[in-house]
Design a protein around this motif. Structure first.
Motif, PDB file in Angstrom:
ATOM      1  N   UNK A 196       0.863  -1.170   0.000  1.00 43.02           N
ATOM      2  CA  UNK A 196       0.000   0.000   0.000  1.00 43.02           C
ATOM      3  C   UNK A 196       0.907   1.229   0.000  1.00 43.02           C
ATOM      4  N   UNK A 197       0.681   2.122  -0.945  1.00 42.36           N
ATOM      5  CA  UNK A 197       1.476   3.340  -1.060  1.00 42.36           C
ATOM      6  C   UNK A 197       0.549   4.522  -0.827  1.00 42.36           C
ATOM      7  N   UNK A 198       0.914   5.343   0.155  1.00 39.15           N
ATOM      8  CA  UNK A 198       0.114   6.521   0.483  1.00 39.15           C
ATOM      9  C   UNK A 198       0.803   7.774  -0.042  1.00 39.15           C
ATOM     10  N   UNK A 199      -0.002   8.755  -0.402  1.00 39.85           N
ATOM     11  CA  UNK A 199       0.459  10.055  -0.890  1.00 39.85           C
ATOM     12  C   UNK A 199       1.230   9.946  -2.205  1.00 39.85           C
ATOM     13  N   UNK A 228      -3.228  -3.450  -9.663  1.00 39.18           N
ATOM     14  CA  UNK A 228      -3.675  -2.385  -8.773  1.00 39.18           C
ATOM     15  C   UNK A 228      -5.049  -2.800  -8.265  1.00 39.18           C
ATOM     16  N   UNK A 229      -5.128  -3.086  -6.991  1.00 36.94           N
ATOM     17  CA  UNK A 229      -6.371  -3.561  -6.392  1.00 36.94           C
ATOM     18  C   UNK A 229      -7.319  -2.409  -6.067  1.00 36.94           C
ATOM     19  N   UNK A 230      -6.755  -1.280  -5.650  1.00 35.40           N
ATOM     20  CA  UNK A 230      -7.590  -0.132  -5.294  1.00 35.40           C
ATOM     21  C   UNK A 230      -6.804   1.156  -5.498  1.00 35.40           C
ATOM     22  N   UNK A 231      -7.517   2.171  -5.973  1.00 33.73           N
ATOM     23  CA  UNK A 231      -6.953   3.505  -6.118  1.00 33.73           C
ATOM     24  C   UNK A 231      -7.883   4.463  -5.400  1.00 33.73           C
ATOM     25  N   UNK A 232      -7.432   4.945  -4.269  1.00 33.37           N
ATOM     26  CA  UNK A 232      -8.208   5.914  -3.512  1.00 33.37           C
ATOM     27  C   UNK A 232      -7.578   7.288  -3.717  1.00 33.37           C
ATOM     28  N   UNK A 290      -4.257   6.790  -1.682  1.00 32.59           N
ATOM     29  CA  UNK A 290      -3.730   5.449  -1.434  1.00 32.59           C
ATOM     30  C   UNK A 290      -3.810   4.600  -2.683  1.00 32.59           C
ATOM     31  N   UNK A 291      -2.787   3.800  -2.866  1.00 31.37           N
ATOM     32  CA  UNK A 291      -2.726   2.872  -3.983  1.00 31.37           C
ATOM     33  C   UNK A 291      -2.417   1.498  -3.409  1.00 31.37           C
TER      34      UNK A 291
END
Length: 90
Positions: free
Chosen positions: A37-40, A70-74, A77-78
């Motif tokens: 999970x990668x934030x920012x 890529x399961x989710x892109x918020x 957050x990635x």
């Protein structure tokens, strides 16, 4: 910009705050070898089964592995799933 960032990083260290408390600082969390999970993050610059390159405010993060998706892109957050082999920061 880099001088200011270093100064803010030092302040966070002295106040015992996590580095991601800085505006624009990115954070990477890895669980086992299957989830990251990668934030920012700023944007995805490359997306393939064996590599995902992500731009951040201060550089680039490359996730290497197999069957990467890529399961989710918020908003900031990635979430990446697959068999992770390594992480590279430039």
């Amino acid at each position: 910009m880099k001088k200011t960032h270093r100064r803010l990083t030092r302040i966070c260290y002295e106040l015992d705050l996590p580095p991601e408390a800085l505006a624009g600082a990115f954070c990477v969390r890895i669980i086992e070898n299957c989830y990251a999970m990668i934030e920012n993050y700023v944007r995805i610059s490359e997306l393939k089964d064996e590599i995902i390159r992500i731009q951040t405010e201060n550089g680039e993060v490359a996730v290497h592995g197999e069957q990467l998706t890529v399961e989710a892109m918020l908003e900031n957050k990635l979430c990446i799933r697959g068999v992770l082999h390594g992480l590279e920061y430039k």
